[in-house]
Design a protein around this motif. Structure first.
Motif, PDB file in Angstrom:
ATOM      1  N   ASP A 272      -1.598 -11.942  -0.578  1.00 48.55           N
ATOM      2  CA  ASP A 272      -1.161 -10.562  -0.396  1.00 48.55           C
ATOM      3  C   ASP A 272      -1.574  -9.676  -1.579  1.00 48.55           C
ATOM      4  O   ASP A 272      -1.955  -8.518  -1.405  1.00 48.55           O
ATOM      5  CB  ASP A 272       0.375 -10.534  -0.218  1.00 48.55           C
ATOM      6  CG  ASP A 272       0.852  -9.270   0.486  1.00 48.55           C
ATOM      7  OD1 ASP A 272       0.014  -8.416   0.807  1.00 48.55           O
ATOM      8  OD2 ASP A 272       2.069  -9.144   0.719  1.00 48.55           O
TER       9      ASP A 272
ATOM     10  N   ASN B  43      -6.992  -3.185   0.260  1.00 50.47           N
ATOM     11  CA  ASN B  43      -6.560  -2.163   1.225  1.00 50.47           C
ATOM     12  C   ASN B  43      -6.517  -0.782   0.574  1.00 50.47           C
ATOM     13  O   ASN B  43      -7.007   0.209   1.108  1.00 50.47           O
ATOM     14  CB  ASN B  43      -5.154  -2.476   1.760  1.00 50.47           C
ATOM     15  CG  ASN B  43      -5.127  -3.730   2.621  1.00 50.47           C
ATOM     16  OD1 ASN B  43      -6.172  -4.205   3.050  1.00 50.47           O
ATOM     17  ND2 ASN B  43      -3.940  -4.271   2.874  1.00 50.47           N
TER      18      ASN B  43
ATOM     19  N   ALA C  16       1.997  -2.917   8.741  1.00 48.09           N
ATOM     20  CA  ALA C  16       2.661  -1.927   7.883  1.00 48.09           C
ATOM     21  C   ALA C  16       2.211  -2.140   6.438  1.00 48.09           C
ATOM     22  O   ALA C  16       1.850  -3.256   6.061  1.00 48.09           O
ATOM     23  CB  ALA C  16       4.165  -2.098   7.997  1.00 48.09           C
TER      24      ALA C  16
ATOM     25  N   GLY D 257       1.089  -8.534   6.613  1.00 47.94           N
ATOM     26  CA  GLY D 257      -0.135  -9.124   7.144  1.00 47.94           C
ATOM     27  C   GLY D 257       0.087 -10.512   7.703  1.00 47.94           C
ATOM     28  O   GLY D 257      -0.629 -10.969   8.609  1.00 47.94           O
TER      29      GLY D 257
ATOM     30  N   THR E 103      -6.436  -7.211   4.494  1.00 49.67           N
ATOM     31  CA  THR E 103      -5.634  -7.947   5.475  1.00 49.67           C
ATOM     32  C   THR E 103      -6.546  -8.540   6.556  1.00 49.67           C
ATOM     33  O   THR E 103      -6.344  -9.681   7.000  1.00 49.67           O
ATOM     34  CB  THR E 103      -4.590  -7.007   6.115  1.00 49.67           C
ATOM     35  OG1 THR E 103      -3.838  -6.409   5.050  1.00 49.67           O
ATOM     36  CG2 THR E 103      -3.668  -7.739   7.055  1.00 49.67           C
TER      37      THR E 103
ATOM     38  N   VAL F  53       3.458  -2.795   3.764  1.00 53.39           N
ATOM     39  CA  VAL F  53       4.503  -3.388   2.915  1.00 53.39           C
ATOM     40  C   VAL F  53       4.203  -4.863   2.677  1.00 53.39           C
ATOM     41  O   VAL F  53       3.402  -5.469   3.382  1.00 53.39           O
ATOM     42  CB  VAL F  53       5.907  -3.252   3.561  1.00 53.39           C
ATOM     43  CG1 VAL F  53       6.311  -1.801   3.666  1.00 53.39           C
ATOM     44  CG2 VAL F  53       5.952  -3.913   4.924  1.00 53.39           C
ATOM     45  N   SER F  54       4.881  -5.400   1.683  1.00 45.82           N
ATOM     46  CA  SER F  54       4.657  -6.779   1.285  1.00 45.82           C
ATOM     47  C   SER F  54       4.838  -7.753   2.464  1.00 45.82           C
ATOM     48  O   SER F  54       5.829  -7.686   3.186  1.00 45.82           O
ATOM     49  CB  SER F  54       5.677  -7.087   0.191  1.00 45.82           C
ATOM     50  OG  SER F  54       5.311  -8.228  -0.459  1.00 45.82           O
TER      51      SER F  54
ATOM     52  N   SER G  70       0.854  -1.205   0.000  1.00 46.56           N
ATOM     53  CA  SER G  70       0.000   0.000   0.000  1.00 46.56           C
ATOM     54  C   SER G  70       0.880   1.242   0.000  1.00 46.56           C
ATOM     55  O   SER G  70       0.557   2.239  -0.641  1.00 46.56           O
ATOM     56  CB  SER G  70      -0.862   0.087   1.257  1.00 46.56           C
ATOM     57  OG  SER G  70      -1.617  -1.035   1.457  1.00 46.56           O
TER      58      SER G  70
ATOM     59  N   ARG H 214      -5.216  -8.852  -1.069  1.00 47.21           N
ATOM     60  CA  ARG H 214      -5.521  -8.037   0.117  1.00 47.21           C
ATOM     61  C   ARG H 214      -4.976  -6.620  -0.021  1.00 47.21           C
ATOM     62  O   ARG H 214      -5.627  -5.656   0.387  1.00 47.21           O
ATOM     63  CB  ARG H 214      -5.076  -8.716   1.413  1.00 47.21           C
ATOM     64  CG  ARG H 214      -3.602  -8.939   1.614  1.00 47.21           C
ATOM     65  CD  ARG H 214      -3.335  -9.762   2.883  1.00 47.21           C
ATOM     66  NE  ARG H 214      -1.915  -9.736   3.190  1.00 47.21           N
ATOM     67  CZ  ARG H 214      -1.141 -10.798   3.316  1.00 47.21           C
ATOM     68  NH1 ARG H 214      -1.648 -11.994   3.175  1.00 47.21           N
ATOM     69  NH2 ARG H 214       0.145 -10.669   3.603  1.00 47.21           N
ATOM     70  N   THR H 215      -3.810  -6.466  -0.671  1.00 53.99           N
ATOM     71  CA  THR H 215      -3.276  -5.113  -0.853  1.00 53.99           C
ATOM     72  C   THR H 215      -4.174  -4.312  -1.795  1.00 53.99           C
ATOM     73  O   THR H 215      -4.433  -3.121  -1.566  1.00 53.99           O
ATOM     74  CB  THR H 215      -1.837  -5.164  -1.410  1.00 53.99           C
ATOM     75  OG1 THR H 215      -1.087  -6.085  -0.629  1.00 53.99           O
ATOM     76  CG2 THR H 215      -1.165  -3.812  -1.374  1.00 53.99           C
TER      77      THR H 215
ATOM     78  N   MET I 292      -6.591  -1.590   6.687  1.00 55.77           N
ATOM     79  CA  MET I 292      -6.269  -2.811   5.936  1.00 55.77           C
ATOM     80  C   MET I 292      -7.470  -3.753   5.920  1.00 55.77           C
ATOM     81  O   MET I 292      -7.514  -4.731   6.673  1.00 55.77           O
ATOM     82  CB  MET I 292      -5.097  -3.539   6.611  1.00 55.77           C
ATOM     83  CG  MET I 292      -3.891  -2.696   6.893  1.00 55.77           C
ATOM     84  SD  MET I 292      -2.765  -2.685   5.502  1.00 55.77           S
ATOM     85  CE  MET I 292      -1.742  -1.304   5.928  1.00 55.77           C
TER      86      MET I 292
HETATM   87  N1  ASP Z   1       0.860  -5.982   1.769  1.00 54.85           N
HETATM   88  C1  ASP Z   1      -0.227  -5.353   2.480  1.00 54.85           C
HETATM   89  C2  ASP Z   1      -0.282  -3.879   2.196  1.00 54.85           C
HETATM   90  O1  ASP Z   1       0.717  -3.293   1.882  1.00 54.85           O
HETATM   91  C3  ASP Z   1      -0.142  -5.600   3.950  1.00 54.85           C
HETATM   92  C4  ASP Z   1      -0.299  -7.078   4.216  1.00 54.85           C
HETATM   93  O2  ASP Z   1       0.673  -7.836   4.080  1.00 54.85           O
HETATM   94  O3  ASP Z   1      -1.414  -7.490   4.530  1.00 54.85           O
HETATM   95  O4  ASP Z   1      -1.324  -3.285   2.310  1.00 54.85           O
END
Ligand code: ASP
Length: 414
Positions: free
Chosen positions: A387, A394, A352, A358, A313, A354-355, A277, A390-391, A310
């Motif tokens: 992921d 998000n 966070a 979650g 997530t 980032v990859s 994100s 979900r990203t 999220m």
């Molecule tokens: N990768 C997702 C994000 O950046 C966070 C996660 O791993 O759920 O929104």
């Protein structure tokens, strides 16, 4: 020199590719061992390396949750400056995330009750913490720690969240005098993020060894179950997007849902491929502004959303928790599902943008529910596929919030 760098870059495979290779190799080795009846070999010689990886995950989860939640709360501290916009934003985030949890739980239960989630024959079965199945008042009392250190050492995640809420609130209330504490939290969080990245970089070893062990001991059927749990999460993602974001675009901002998704699609695709994100922020900002969001409001809502909002997530955590509980042969009661909604909603604040973040938070939800964190390895190999979806969700949630809040503030340019 540049030539040398380029050659080095070419040689180094990216982490997702390494994980994919580890997954395929793990499945292949697992199948060979399964058909050769050599499951014990994987238990004795491969699984211990996976155990090391899981131990590292468990070790990192308390500091990550503590620091990222305090950091998230401090970043909400800026809300005072933006007044109504801040509270409306946080209220929107919390409500949509709670709804996302409910949607995740509904679909996970439908799949589970239809017998689509397996129950595995695990030697060291999952541990069900009796304390979490106590009555509501006992649970309520139990989440308030009497000793901070024992909460950390027992990895009592609900207590850790409460500690983070108190410290985050305290730092905000202390104002200028709390500045040092605020900087220490940010600095420690930056360090712990590096440690987390290092542990995540070891994923291919964990994925290979655990996948080989799971397939060798459970047989090829487990692969079908992974497809089903992925399908379940994606149904949840799509239903949430279509129901909640279409509805809020239409009802709160008076936009056609089709136009909303069309304009948001660039950010959605970028998020789907980048699985971050935070990295998608510039694209989300363009999309939100093209949808008529006020530029100042989207500059506040989107970065905050990429840290604390999220929905995808949350759906993933609920589906994965029910799936892994089923694998462990644990049936969750309605009270325990409510605990999942609360924990996963709070966990989303601490995730966070980032990859793979979650997945660390999933370890937190499982710990809070008293389910063995080792079970994560069953789905870890396909985490990237979860992921991506979900990203994407998000980021869509952040954009829809920016538009709704702009509308509520009378600043929506349609
Ligand atoms: N990768 C997702 C994000 O950046 C966070 C996660 O791993 O759920 O929104």
């Amino acid at each position: 020199m540049n030539e040398v760098n380029r050659m080095n870059n070419k040689k180094k495979l990216s982490l997702p590719v390494q994980i994919l290779i580890a997954l395929v190799l793990g499945i292949a080795v697992g199948l060979v061992c399964y058909f050769m009846d050599a499951g014990e070999f994987t238990t004795n010689y491969l699984k211990p390396f996976g155990d090391i990886f899981v131990n590292l995950l468990k070790f990192i989860v308390v500091p990550v949750v503590l620091l990222s939640m305090i950091d998230g709360i401090i970043s909400m501290g800026d809300m005072k400056k933006v007044g109504a916009v801040g509270w409306k934003t946080v209220a929107y985030f919390l409500c949509t995330t709670a709804v996302a949890c409910v949607i995740g739980l509904v679909f996970a239960n439908i799949f589970n009750n239809a017998g689509l989630f397996p129950t595995l024959s695990l030697e060291e079965g999952a541990v069900w913490d009796k304390a979490t199945s106590a009555n509501f008042m006992e649970t309520l009392v139990g989440i308030f720690p009497s000793n901070m250190w024992s909460a950390f050492s027992a990895s009592n995640m609900l207590q850790v969240i409460v500690i983070a809420l108190f410290f985050g609130g305290g730092i905000m209330a202390a104002g200028e005098k709390g500045r040092l504490c605020k900087d220490i939290v940010s600095s420690f969080y930056a360090v712990i993020e590096q440690v987390m990245n290092f542990i995540i970089s070891l994923s291919p070893i964990g994925v290979f060894t655990m996948m080989a062990w799971v397939v060798a001991t459970q047989g090829a059927n487990i692969l079908g179950s992974l497809v089903l749990v992925l399908l379940c999460a994606y149904i949840g993602y799509v239903v949430h997007a279509v129901l909640i974001y279409s509805m809020s675009a239409k009802v709160f901002a008076g936009l056609s849902p089709i136009w909303f998704f069309k304009e948001a699609s660039a950010a959605m695709i970028f998020a789907f491929t980048s699985t971050s994100s935070a990295a998608t922020l510039p694209v989300s900002k363009e999309c939100a502004d093209a949808l008529g969001a006020d530029s100042e409001i989207s500059s506040f809502v989107l970065p905050l959303g990429s840290t604390i909002n999220m929905d995808g997530t949350a759906i993933y955590q609920c589906v994965a928790t029910i799936f892994l509980a089923s694998c462990a042969g644990v049936q969750l009661s309605v009270g325990q599902m409510i605990t999942i909604v609360v924990t996963a909603t709070l966990a989303s604040i601490g995730t966070a943008g980032v990859s793979g973040a979650g997945m660390i938070m999933l370890a937190m939800v499982l710990t809070a529910m008293g389910i063995d964190v080792n079970l994560i390895m069953i789905i870890y190999g396909v985490d990237r596929l979860f992921d991506m979806g979900r990203t994407c969700l998000n980021v869509t949630g952040d954009i829809s919030c920016a538009i709704c809040v702009s509308h509520w503030e009378g600043k929506h340019r349609k």
